[in-house]
Design a protein around this motif. Structure first.
Motif, PDB file in Angstrom:
ATOM      1  N   ARG A  26       5.443   7.934  -6.068  1.00 23.19           N
ATOM      2  CA  ARG A  26       4.342   7.032  -6.387  1.00 23.19           C
ATOM      3  C   ARG A  26       3.125   7.377  -5.536  1.00 23.19           C
ATOM      4  NH1 ARG A  26       7.062   1.171  -5.837  1.00 23.19           N
ATOM      5  NH2 ARG A  26       4.910   0.593  -6.128  1.00 23.19           N
ATOM      6  N   HIS A  89       3.245   6.054 -12.110  1.00 19.09           N
ATOM      7  CA  HIS A  89       4.514   5.631 -11.531  1.00 19.09           C
ATOM      8  C   HIS A  89       4.324   4.443 -10.607  1.00 19.09           C
ATOM      9  CE1 HIS A  89       6.502   9.869 -12.039  1.00 19.09           C
ATOM     10  NE2 HIS A  89       6.308   9.244 -13.181  1.00 19.09           N
ATOM     11  N   ASP A  90       3.212   4.400  -9.887  1.00 18.87           N
ATOM     12  CA  ASP A  90       2.957   3.303  -8.963  1.00 18.87           C
ATOM     13  C   ASP A  90       2.795   1.977  -9.695  1.00 18.87           C
ATOM     14  OD1 ASP A  90       2.623   2.306  -6.318  1.00 18.87           O
ATOM     15  OD2 ASP A  90       0.458   2.250  -6.631  1.00 18.87           O
ATOM     16  N   ASP A  92       4.411   1.327 -12.372  1.00 18.63           N
ATOM     17  CA  ASP A  92       5.687   1.224 -13.088  1.00 18.63           C
ATOM     18  C   ASP A  92       5.575   1.617 -14.557  1.00 18.63           C
ATOM     19  OD1 ASP A  92       8.392   0.944 -13.045  1.00 18.63           O
ATOM     20  OD2 ASP A  92       8.399  -1.219 -13.283  1.00 18.63           O
ATOM     21  N   ASN A  93       4.806   2.649 -14.833  1.00 13.27           N
ATOM     22  CA  ASN A  93       4.722   3.221 -16.179  1.00 13.27           C
ATOM     23  C   ASN A  93       5.135   4.686 -16.105  1.00 13.27           C
ATOM     24  OD1 ASN A  93       3.723   0.972 -17.573  1.00 13.27           O
ATOM     25  ND2 ASN A  93       1.651   1.428 -16.929  1.00 13.27           N
ATOM     26  N   GLY A 161      -0.768  -1.347  -7.608  1.00 15.04           N
ATOM     27  CA  GLY A 161       0.580  -0.844  -7.859  1.00 15.04           C
ATOM     28  C   GLY A 161       1.621  -1.943  -7.745  1.00 15.04           C
ATOM     29  N   THR A 162       2.815  -1.643  -8.200  1.00 17.41           N
ATOM     30  CA  THR A 162       3.930  -2.577  -8.127  1.00 17.41           C
ATOM     31  C   THR A 162       4.278  -2.826  -6.660  1.00 17.41           C
ATOM     32  OG1 THR A 162       4.786  -1.625 -10.160  1.00 17.41           O
ATOM     33  CG2 THR A 162       6.294  -2.988  -8.889  1.00 17.41           C
ATOM     34  N   ASN A 166      10.155   0.360  -7.180  1.00 16.03           N
ATOM     35  CA  ASN A 166      10.349   0.296  -8.624  1.00 16.03           C
ATOM     36  C   ASN A 166      11.208   1.494  -9.028  1.00 16.03           C
ATOM     37  OD1 ASN A 166       8.649   2.538  -8.882  1.00 16.03           O
ATOM     38  ND2 ASN A 166       6.910   1.371  -9.623  1.00 16.03           N
ATOM     39  N   ARG A 167      11.345   1.759 -10.314  1.00 18.46           N
ATOM     40  CA  ARG A 167      12.252   2.823 -10.772  1.00 18.46           C
ATOM     41  C   ARG A 167      11.783   4.219 -10.385  1.00 18.46           C
ATOM     42  NH1 ARG A 167      10.849   3.812 -16.947  1.00 18.46           N
ATOM     43  NH2 ARG A 167       8.753   2.940 -16.949  1.00 18.46           N
ATOM     44  N   PHE A 168      10.558   4.358  -9.867  1.00 14.72           N
ATOM     45  CA  PHE A 168      10.030   5.668  -9.496  1.00 14.72           C
ATOM     46  C   PHE A 168      10.032   5.900  -7.986  1.00 14.72           C
ATOM     47  CE2 PHE A 168       8.061   4.653 -13.578  1.00 14.72           C
ATOM     48  CZ  PHE A 168       8.514   5.739 -14.307  1.00 14.72           C
ATOM     49  N   ASP A 171       7.657   1.648  -2.436  1.00 14.57           N
ATOM     50  CA  ASP A 171       6.244   1.301  -2.414  1.00 14.57           C
ATOM     51  C   ASP A 171       5.549   2.156  -1.350  1.00 14.57           C
ATOM     52  OD1 ASP A 171       3.764   0.120  -2.371  1.00 14.57           O
ATOM     53  OD2 ASP A 171       4.501  -1.925  -2.148  1.00 14.57           O
TER      54      ASP A 171
END
Length: 182
Positions: A26, A89-90, A92-93, A161-162, A166-168, A171
């Motif tokens: 991310r 990715h940050d 969450d896409n 960002g999330t 997350n899945r990537f 943080d």
């Protein structure tokens, strides 16, 4: 057997390579903006000056200019897509759909425009008129697609960002000691 992504990431041995060419993990807003500025300065200001000096100094300067421009354009696109992918990715896409859409539409517009341009060179007036209309449509589609890309890039500049993993990955702000606002 490793897939191509693992082989690609394994070749990024230097820290600067991972910063600009890795598609994993991310990237928050500040490094995204700073790295994008560095890329823009290098590839849009510094390197064109060097290439121009080489083109003037060498006897076959036009060919050298064309080859270097093509190679540097490809390197710039790979680095830019890397930054965009990690920024996506940050938030969450996944980046695959954006990159496939960008490359697919960009290449499609280029190929259609090139075919129409070549066909318009034929000495048949009817074909010239039709191809001229198609070229105008392709240019309009290119502008609309360019505005879509600009919108996505502006969203990446401002969207937070999330918070948390997350899945990537983790943080990126947690590693620098920044506490997220609740």
């Amino acid at each position: 057997m490793q897939n191509w992504k693992d082989r690609y990431e394994a070749k990024l041995t230097k820290p600067w390579m991972k910063k600009y060419f890795s598609y994993r993990g991310r990237l928050n807003r500040k490094p995204y903006i700073l790295r994008s500025l560095v890329l823009s300065l290098i590839f849009n200001l510094f390197l064109p000056l060097v290439i121009e000096m080489l083109a003037r100094a060498l006897p076959s300067g036009g060919i050298v200019f064309s080859i270097f421009s093509a190679v540097l354009g490809l390197v710039y696109q790979v680095a830019s897509f890397s930054l965009i992918a990690r920024r996506l990715h940050d938030i969450d896409n996944g980046a695959e759909s954006f990159i496939k859409l960008s490359l697919g539409v960009g290449i499609g517009i280029f190929v259609i425009g090139l075919v129409c341009l070549l066909l318009s060179l034929l000495p048949i007036p009817f074909i010239r008129v039709i191809m001229g209309g198609i070229i105008t449509f392709v240019i309009g589609a290119g502008w609309i697609f360019g505005l879509y890309i600009l919108f996505v890039l502006i969203c990446l500049l401002f969207r937070k960002g999330t918070t948390g993993p997350n899945r990537f990955g983790e943080d990126p702000l947690q590693h620098v000691g920044v506490t997220p606002n609740p």
